[in-house]
Design an enzyme around this catalytic site. Structure first.
Site, PDB file in Angstrom:
ATOM      1  N   LYS A  37       0.840  -1.205   0.000  1.00 25.23           N
ATOM      2  CA  LYS A  37       0.000   0.000   0.000  1.00 25.23           C
ATOM      3  C   LYS A  37       0.875   1.255   0.000  1.00 25.23           C
ATOM      4  O   LYS A  37       0.640   2.184  -0.773  1.00 25.23           O
ATOM      5  CB  LYS A  37      -0.894   0.017   1.247  1.00 25.23           C
ATOM      6  CG  LYS A  37      -1.616   1.333   1.455  1.00 25.23           C
ATOM      7  CD  LYS A  37      -2.459   1.344   2.703  1.00 25.23           C
ATOM      8  CE  LYS A  37      -1.738   1.755   3.960  1.00 25.23           C
ATOM      9  NZ  LYS A  37      -1.461   3.199   4.092  1.00 25.23           N
ATOM     10  N   ASN A  38       1.880   1.280   0.860  1.00 24.45           N
ATOM     11  CA  ASN A  38       2.673   2.501   1.018  1.00 24.45           C
ATOM     12  C   ASN A  38       3.603   2.772  -0.159  1.00 24.45           C
ATOM     13  O   ASN A  38       4.198   3.847  -0.247  1.00 24.45           O
ATOM     14  CB  ASN A  38       3.483   2.451   2.317  1.00 24.45           C
ATOM     15  CG  ASN A  38       2.600   2.681   3.535  1.00 24.45           C
ATOM     16  OD1 ASN A  38       1.407   2.926   3.392  1.00 24.45           O
ATOM     17  ND2 ASN A  38       3.191   2.600   4.710  1.00 24.45           N
ATOM     18  N   CYS A 141      -4.727  13.435  13.230  1.00 27.81           N
ATOM     19  CA  CYS A 141      -4.856  12.033  12.890  1.00 27.81           C
ATOM     20  C   CYS A 141      -4.753  11.244  14.180  1.00 27.81           C
ATOM     21  O   CYS A 141      -4.143  11.696  15.142  1.00 27.81           O
ATOM     22  CB  CYS A 141      -3.741  11.684  11.919  1.00 27.81           C
ATOM     23  SG  CYS A 141      -3.171  10.025  11.978  1.00 27.81           S
ATOM     24  N   ARG A 146       1.121  14.903  13.302  1.00 31.77           N
ATOM     25  CA  ARG A 146       1.600  14.745  11.928  1.00 31.77           C
ATOM     26  C   ARG A 146       1.608  16.068  11.140  1.00 31.77           C
ATOM     27  O   ARG A 146       0.793  16.282  10.239  1.00 31.77           O
ATOM     28  CB  ARG A 146       0.790  13.668  11.204  1.00 31.77           C
ATOM     29  CG  ARG A 146       0.857  12.343  11.928  1.00 31.77           C
ATOM     30  CD  ARG A 146       0.113  11.247  11.224  1.00 31.77           C
ATOM     31  NE  ARG A 146       0.925  10.549  10.244  1.00 31.77           N
ATOM     32  CZ  ARG A 146       0.509   9.500   9.565  1.00 31.77           C
ATOM     33  NH1 ARG A 146      -0.697   9.043   9.734  1.00 31.77           N
ATOM     34  NH2 ARG A 146       1.292   8.916   8.696  1.00 31.77           N
ATOM     35  N   ASP A 332       5.098   0.858  11.890  1.00 24.33           N
ATOM     36  CA  ASP A 332       3.887   0.203  11.396  1.00 24.33           C
ATOM     37  C   ASP A 332       3.777  -1.256  11.838  1.00 24.33           C
ATOM     38  O   ASP A 332       2.759  -1.907  11.567  1.00 24.33           O
ATOM     39  CB  ASP A 332       3.811   0.288   9.863  1.00 24.33           C
ATOM     40  CG  ASP A 332       3.431   1.676   9.384  1.00 24.33           C
ATOM     41  OD1 ASP A 332       3.100   2.531  10.220  1.00 24.33           O
ATOM     42  OD2 ASP A 332       3.462   1.908   8.151  1.00 24.33           O
ATOM     43  N   ARG A 424      -8.532  -0.487   4.978  1.00 24.85           N
ATOM     44  CA  ARG A 424      -7.657   0.516   4.361  1.00 24.85           C
ATOM     45  C   ARG A 424      -6.335  -0.109   3.930  1.00 24.85           C
ATOM     46  O   ARG A 424      -5.718   0.373   2.977  1.00 24.85           O
ATOM     47  CB  ARG A 424      -7.354   1.646   5.358  1.00 24.85           C
ATOM     48  CG  ARG A 424      -8.496   2.586   5.608  1.00 24.85           C
ATOM     49  CD  ARG A 424      -8.032   3.739   6.470  1.00 24.85           C
ATOM     50  NE  ARG A 424      -6.726   4.200   6.024  1.00 24.85           N
ATOM     51  CZ  ARG A 424      -5.747   4.614   6.830  1.00 24.85           C
ATOM     52  NH1 ARG A 424      -5.918   4.631   8.120  1.00 24.85           N
ATOM     53  NH2 ARG A 424      -4.590   5.002   6.340  1.00 24.85           N
TER      54      ARG A 424
HETATM   55  C1  UD1 Z   1       4.570   6.970   6.126  1.00 21.92           C
HETATM   56  C2  UD1 Z   1       3.679   5.756   6.033  1.00 21.92           C
HETATM   57  C3  UD1 Z   1       3.199   5.334   7.406  1.00 21.92           C
HETATM   58  C4  UD1 Z   1       4.362   5.145   8.348  1.00 21.92           C
HETATM   59  C5  UD1 Z   1       5.278   6.366   8.344  1.00 21.92           C
HETATM   60  C6  UD1 Z   1       6.555   6.173   9.153  1.00 21.92           C
HETATM   61  C7  UD1 Z   1       2.633   5.931   3.862  1.00 21.92           C
HETATM   62  C8  UD1 Z   1       1.370   6.140   3.111  1.00 21.92           C
HETATM   63  N1  UD1 Z   1       2.536   6.061   5.199  1.00 21.92           N
HETATM   64  O1  UD1 Z   1       3.777   8.014   6.654  1.00 21.92           O
HETATM   65  O2  UD1 Z   1       2.473   4.109   7.281  1.00 21.92           O
HETATM   66  O3  UD1 Z   1       3.899   4.921   9.659  1.00 21.92           O
HETATM   67  O4  UD1 Z   1       5.664   6.690   6.996  1.00 21.92           O
HETATM   68  O5  UD1 Z   1       7.269   5.078   8.666  1.00 21.92           O
HETATM   69  O6  UD1 Z   1       3.657   5.633   3.303  1.00 21.92           O
HETATM   70  N2  UD1 Z   1       6.790  14.820  10.301  1.00 21.92           N
HETATM   71  C9  UD1 Z   1       6.992  16.133  10.653  1.00 21.92           C
HETATM   72  N3  UD1 Z   1       6.796  17.085   9.687  1.00 21.92           N
HETATM   73  C10 UD1 Z   1       6.437  16.762   8.416  1.00 21.92           C
HETATM   74  C11 UD1 Z   1       6.271  15.422   8.065  1.00 21.92           C
HETATM   75  C12 UD1 Z   1       6.448  14.449   9.041  1.00 21.92           C
HETATM   76  O7  UD1 Z   1       7.307  16.449  11.801  1.00 21.92           O
HETATM   77  O8  UD1 Z   1       6.307  17.683   7.606  1.00 21.92           O
HETATM   78  C13 UD1 Z   1       6.975  13.784  11.341  1.00 21.92           C
HETATM   79  C14 UD1 Z   1       5.735  12.939  11.599  1.00 21.92           C
HETATM   80  O9  UD1 Z   1       4.838  13.604  12.465  1.00 21.92           O
HETATM   81  C15 UD1 Z   1       6.344  11.712  12.223  1.00 21.92           C
HETATM   82  C16 UD1 Z   1       7.681  11.573  11.465  1.00 21.92           C
HETATM   83  O10 UD1 Z   1       7.926  12.851  10.885  1.00 21.92           O
HETATM   84  O11 UD1 Z   1       6.623  11.950  13.572  1.00 21.92           O
HETATM   85  C17 UD1 Z   1       7.683  10.549  10.361  1.00 21.92           C
HETATM   86  O12 UD1 Z   1       6.549  10.742   9.547  1.00 21.92           O
HETATM   87  P1  UD1 Z   1       6.579  10.426   7.990  1.00 21.92           P
HETATM   88  O13 UD1 Z   1       7.752   9.570   7.670  1.00 21.92           O
HETATM   89  O14 UD1 Z   1       6.423  11.696   7.231  1.00 21.92           O
HETATM   90  O15 UD1 Z   1       5.253   9.569   7.840  1.00 21.92           O
HETATM   91  P2  UD1 Z   1       4.303   9.526   6.575  1.00 21.92           P
HETATM   92  O16 UD1 Z   1       5.087   9.715   5.343  1.00 21.92           O
HETATM   93  O17 UD1 Z   1       3.094  10.360   6.806  1.00 21.92           O
END
Ligand code: UD1
Length: 445
Positions: A37-38, A141, A146, A332, A424
């Site tokens: 999915k990711n 969320c 996030r 995850d 999902r």
């Molecule tokens: C992706 C995955 C999710 C997984 C996560 C971490 C998908 C669709 N989802 O989510 O399943 O749990 O990676 O492996 O691929 N952060 C910030 N600022 C930002 C963006 C992120 O502070 O602008 C923080 C987030 O709050 C979190 C950390 O960075 O604490 C990692 O998040 P991120 O790697 O961005 O997760 P996703 O890409 O949303």
């Protein structure tokens, strides 16, 4: 009240569906692993970067994929599904053709983005191809706040103007398009790394991203973008270099296997006992998790087309983990591993470092008899000999599957409600488990 929603190409599914599990049976057989999915989500979004057709094979049939299909349709992507079932994975994963001749709309509205955070990522391709994007902030969320600061900073480094207005981000590229840059993320983010790679692929000049996410899904996206004509090197390391090109073409790409689904079923076998081949997956996608499961007492070996997980007889040993970006232990899989540890022969500790509120499964596991105490970001799990079935509630995607795993190893009946979370991200979960001897069924009221 019972609400219902159509799952594309399938039957009506009730939002009030529940999953009923009678625990106690070991798992034996073969479980085909679906496309990730990711990986599928960012790959689908990459179709916005070209006016040619991007064909993706092995796309899992999931609610999140269907939601993104709706979102991409709104931006002008024409989507054709090849309904043929793929024999190789014996599943419903499909080949889908995405064609975005012209961008119909550069706005991603709140009602669509709020349903799935990853849809925010359209900001990268829209900005790179059309020079502008208006994308709703994704909002909060269940697993934490996030934020999107890393996306904003990264795109600003490429020369974009980013303004927040009425819950939306208005992003505008400089005249002549985005400009290559050197940018180091202050924190590792999978999504922001995807977006930077997509945006920088169509920028003028070279971009060097530091502290990039090294997740296999980032590598998969880079491989697909390169097949489309991008010039990306270093994906899978902390430094990714992207030489901008003026346009991208179509390509055909196969979505990589789902490492989270793989780890989930490996933990299910480690917990319920049995002997299962996880077919169509790769051990190198989740070495840390597999090594952790081995230390807990299961045997894991490579097979010709996947991995085999066996736990017959021996008990479950306690193992401590800390979640980390790849190649560390994935957040995850944290909830699923906690489920496994609830039946270990001692005390284990699980520390969550990625999301600040990802322990909502603790209260639900406690309903099954688990002994877990929380101190900040660390959970202490005292293994118990027996779990007993109970009604429990799914709170988010990965937490919900941890309850299913625990239910497989609990005595009696576990009823998991709010299973739309499971739909999902887990393709045909009941069927895959039932085929291996589990008693799992979907109940619609
Ligand atoms: C992706 C995955 C999710 C997984 C996560 C971490 C998908 C669709 N989802 O989510 O399943 O749990 O990676 O492996 O691929 N952060 C910030 N600022 C930002 C963006 C992120 O502070 O602008 C923080 C987030 O709050 C979190 C950390 O960075 O604490 C990692 O998040 P991120 O790697 O961005 O997760 P996703 O890409 O949303």
């Amino acid at each position: 009240m019972v609400t219902r929603e159509r799952r594309a190409g399938a039957r009506w599914v009730y939002y009030m569906d529940r999953i009923r599990i009678i625990g106690g049976n070991p798992l034996n057989g073969v479980i085909p692993i679906s496309g990730a999915k990711n990986a599928a989500l960012p790959l689908m979004i990459a179709s916005l970067l070209t006016s040619d057709t991007l064909t993706l094979e092995n796309v899992p049939h999931l609610a999140d994929v269907e939601q993104l299909v709706r979102i991409l349709g709104n931006h002008g992507v024409d989507i054709a599904v090849n309904g043929r079932r793929e024999r190789q994975t014996d599943g419903y994963s499909r080949t889908i053709h995405f064609t975005c001749r012209t961008i119909a709309d550069t706005t991603a509205p709140y009602d669509l983005v709020s349903k799935m955070r990853a849809s925010f990522w359209v900001i990268g391709p829209l900005l790179a191809r059309e020079g502008k994007a208006r994308v709703s902030l994704p909002g909060g969320c269940a697993i934490g706040t996030r934020p999107v600061d890393l996306f904003i900073e990264g795109l600003q480094a490429l020369g974009a103007t980013m303004e927040i207005d009425g819950g939306y981000i208005n992003a505008t590229a400089p005249k002549g398009g985005l400009i290559g840059t050197r940018y180091t993320f202050p924190k590792v983010s999978v999504g922001a790394s995807h977006v930077m790679m997509m945006a920088a692929s169509l920028a003028r000049g070279t971009t060097v991203i530091g502290n990039a996410a090294r997740e296999p899904e980032v590598v998969d996206l880079a491989n697909c973008l390169n097949a489309m004509g991008a010039k990306i090197t270093g994906a899978g390391t902390q430094t990714i270099t992207i030489e901008g090109v003026t346009s991208l073409s179509g390509a055909r790409h196969r979505v990589l296997p789902d490492r989270i689904e793989t780890g989930t079923y490996a933990m299910a076998v480690a917990m319920a006992g049995g002997d299962v081949v996880l077919e169509g997956t790769r051990a190198d996608l989740l070495e840390t998790a597999l090594e952790t499961i081995r230390r807990s007492g299961a045997e894991i070996t490579d097979t010709a087309d996947g991995i085999r997980v066996v736990r017959n007889g021996g008990g479950i040993k306690p193992v401590d983990i800390v979640t980390d970006p790849f190649p560390g232990f994935p957040t995850d899989l944290q909830a699923q591993f906690m489920a496994l540890m609830t039946k270990s022969s001692g005390v284990s500790h699980i520390t969550e470092t990625i999301f600040e509120n990802r322990f909502m499964h603790v209260q639900e596991l406690a309903r099954l008899g688990a002994k877990i105490s929380l101190s900040g970001q660390t959970a202490k799990i005292e293994g118990v000999q027996r779990l007993r079935g109970a009604p429990v509630m799914a709170t988010d995607l990965r937490a919900s599957v941890s309850l299913v795993i625990a239910g497989l190893a609990a005595e009696g009946e576990t009823m998991v409600s709010r299973v739309y979370h499971l739909d999902r991200g887990f393709e045909r979960l009941e069927e895959k488990l039932t085929r291996c001897g589990a008693i799992v069924e979907r109940v619609s009221d």
